[in-house]
Design a protein around this motif. Structure first.
Motif, PDB file in Angstrom:
ATOM      1  N   LYS A 226       0.857  -1.199   0.000  1.00 14.21           N
ATOM      2  CA  LYS A 226       0.000   0.000   0.000  1.00 14.21           C
ATOM      3  C   LYS A 226       0.885   1.239   0.000  1.00 14.21           C
ATOM      4  O   LYS A 226       1.075   1.900   1.025  1.00 14.21           O
ATOM      5  N   GLU A 261      -7.910  -5.406 -10.487  1.00 18.06           N
ATOM      6  CA  GLU A 261      -8.579  -4.603  -9.474  1.00 18.06           C
ATOM      7  C   GLU A 261      -9.472  -3.566 -10.151  1.00 18.06           C
ATOM      8  O   GLU A 261      -9.396  -3.355 -11.357  1.00 18.06           O
ATOM      9  N   THR A 264      -9.488   1.658  -6.694  1.00 16.34           N
ATOM     10  CA  THR A 264      -8.610   1.344  -5.566  1.00 16.34           C
ATOM     11  C   THR A 264      -9.154   0.165  -4.765  1.00 16.34           C
ATOM     12  O   THR A 264      -8.836   0.005  -3.580  1.00 16.34           O
ATOM     13  N   MET A 265      -9.959  -0.674  -5.418  1.00 15.25           N
ATOM     14  CA  MET A 265     -10.610  -1.787  -4.714  1.00 15.25           C
ATOM     15  C   MET A 265     -10.195  -3.134  -5.287  1.00 15.25           C
ATOM     16  O   MET A 265      -9.803  -3.243  -6.452  1.00 15.25           O
ATOM     17  N   ASN A 266     -10.325  -4.170  -4.469  1.00 16.71           N
ATOM     18  CA  ASN A 266     -10.251  -5.536  -4.969  1.00 16.71           C
ATOM     19  C   ASN A 266     -11.545  -5.841  -5.720  1.00 16.71           C
ATOM     20  O   ASN A 266     -12.545  -5.116  -5.599  1.00 16.71           O
ATOM     21  N   GLY A 292      -6.297  -6.910   0.418  1.00 22.10           N
ATOM     22  CA  GLY A 292      -7.224  -6.065   1.163  1.00 22.10           C
ATOM     23  C   GLY A 292      -7.811  -6.765   2.374  1.00 22.10           C
ATOM     24  O   GLY A 292      -8.091  -7.964   2.341  1.00 22.10           O
ATOM     25  N   GLY A 336     -13.509  -2.765  -0.419  1.00 24.89           N
ATOM     26  CA  GLY A 336     -12.475  -1.946   0.180  1.00 24.89           C
ATOM     27  C   GLY A 336     -12.944  -1.340   1.488  1.00 24.89           C
ATOM     28  O   GLY A 336     -14.111  -1.458   1.860  1.00 24.89           O
ATOM     29  N   THR A 337     -12.015  -0.688   2.187  1.00 23.27           N
ATOM     30  CA  THR A 337     -12.335  -0.105   3.487  1.00 23.27           C
ATOM     31  C   THR A 337     -13.403   0.967   3.376  1.00 23.27           C
ATOM     32  O   THR A 337     -14.303   1.057   4.207  1.00 23.27           O
TER      33      THR A 337
END
Length: 390
Positions: A226, A261, A264-266, A292, A336-337
């Protein structure tokens, strides 16, 4: 051929991958040494549901300085303020830096919880070693972060849809323009209240732009870490996606256009696979995929449910287009978060819009995952995935 820097001798790899601070002569990171300087003026807390993500910050921050000569200095929680950096700091010139992202939640009983922060610390430590930045005691750093959240706990929204975003960062502060392993570094942690990614009514699907001329990561690179450089270099492609009427980039890799991906996500694909099996699939952690925390949590949940096949496998655009032609795709979503899950509705690929029937199929799996994870995060369901702030 240019020679290696003088400090990169034959033992460089061993030195770089070692635990900085493990030498008993050097300072080690210890939470018991934490110095707290409270702010004398406290800021007004905003409405987290109207604030723009990552633009408002709490009253305090955590900083920890490191040098190769003395190791880790005492951690310090202080009033939120600007950093003072040498203009030649390696983070500014050569992107010798990394970060993490996690959240604190105020649960239904007014307790504050963190979701699987040990996985963030594990990933942060791996990223540090890859960036030739110093290693650290993950549990001690986590305890310092907990103390920061505790001090600013009134910034954790009184809401079961909003949260407090936690951004630990590690930067090289080497005051030199030489391209080399830094002899100085700093960890700092800042906090920011954030609202819900989605409205209460529905999961908002996104459209994707898939063009193989841009690559997010490659074998042997830092795609599994990251690091800020991974994100800064993605902005041009993101702008082009918007110009083409799409909201995010679907990153492809290789001659066969492997799906990797999204933004910014899986990425996850819920479908009937080539063998007629109901399957939830996501690309494997082969060095170009970020491991992630939400990705791992989804895999853990789905495997525990045991209702369909769960795979970490390669997926190509050819696999997807064939499955769409044969009506075998159920849902596709990022994870993602920030969003937990984000359904995909369309993909613009080679001038053609491929429609993903996530919404028509009710986003049933994505919604189920979202509900399950938020129940855990906000304490509606007890789980050993959360740490409660004492």
């Amino acid at each position: 051929m240019a020679s290696l820097p003088q400090d990169c001798n034959n033992g460089c790899l061993e030195e770089c991958m070692g635990e900085a601070g493990s030498n008993p002569v050097m300072g080690t990171l210890k939470a018991k040494d934490l110095i707290i300087t409270p702010a004398t003026i406290l800021k007004e807390k905003p409405d987290p549901n109207s604030v723009v993500f990552g633009t408002v910050f709490t009253d305090h921050m955590l900083t920890i300085e490191w040098s190769s000569e003395f190791g880790w200095e005492k951690p310090h929680i202080k009033p939120f303020q600007n950093l003072s950096l040498h203009p030649a700091s390696s983070a500014l010139h050569y992107a010798v830096e990394l970060f993490e992202g996690m959240k604190a939640f105020r649960d239904v009983d007014n307790k504050i919880r963190l979701f699987r922060p040990n996985l963030n610390m594990d990933r942060m430590h791996r990223s540090a070693l890859r960036a030739t930045l110093p290693g650290f005691d993950k549990e001690e750093l986590m305890e310092c972060i907990l103390q920061l959240v505790k001090l600013d706990q009134e910034w954790v929204p009184y809401s079961t849809s909003a949260s407090l975003y936690i951004r630990p960062t590690l930067i090289g502060t080497e005051p030199s323009l030489g391209v080399k392993k830094p002899t100085k570094a700093m960890i700092f942690v800042i906090l920011s209240p954030v609202g819900s990614y989605f409205s209460k009514e529905t999961l908002n699907p996104v459209s994707l732009w898939a063009n193989p001329k841009f690559v997010r990561a490659w074998k042997g690179g830092t795609g599994d870490c990251k690091m800020g450089g991974n994100y800064g270099s993605s902005l041009f492609a993101q702008c082009e996606a918007v110009e083409n009427g799409c909201q995010q980039v679907l990153w492809l890799h290789g001659e066969d256009n492997q799906i990797t991906e999204v933004g910014t996500m899986n990425l996850f694909l819920y479908w009937i696979n080539e063998d007629g099996e109901e399957e939830l699939a996501t690309p494997p952690l082969d060095g170009i995929i970020l491991p992630g925390v939400t990705r791992q949590s989804i895999l853990d949940l789905a495997r525990k449910w045991g209702e369909f096949k769960v795979s970490e496998r390669y997926l190509t655009m050819g696999d997807l287009t064939t499955a769409l032609e044969q009506n075998r795709v159920k849902e596709m979503f990022g994870s993602g978060t920030a969003c937990i899950v984000c359904p995909v509705s369309d993909i613009l690929y080679k001038g053609e819009t491929l429609h993903i029937p996530s919404v028509e199929n009710g986003t049933k799996l994505a919604t189920r995952i979202l509900d399950k994870l938020t129940d855990i995060q906000y304490g509606r369901e007890e789980s050993d995935w959360t740490i409660i702030l004492s």
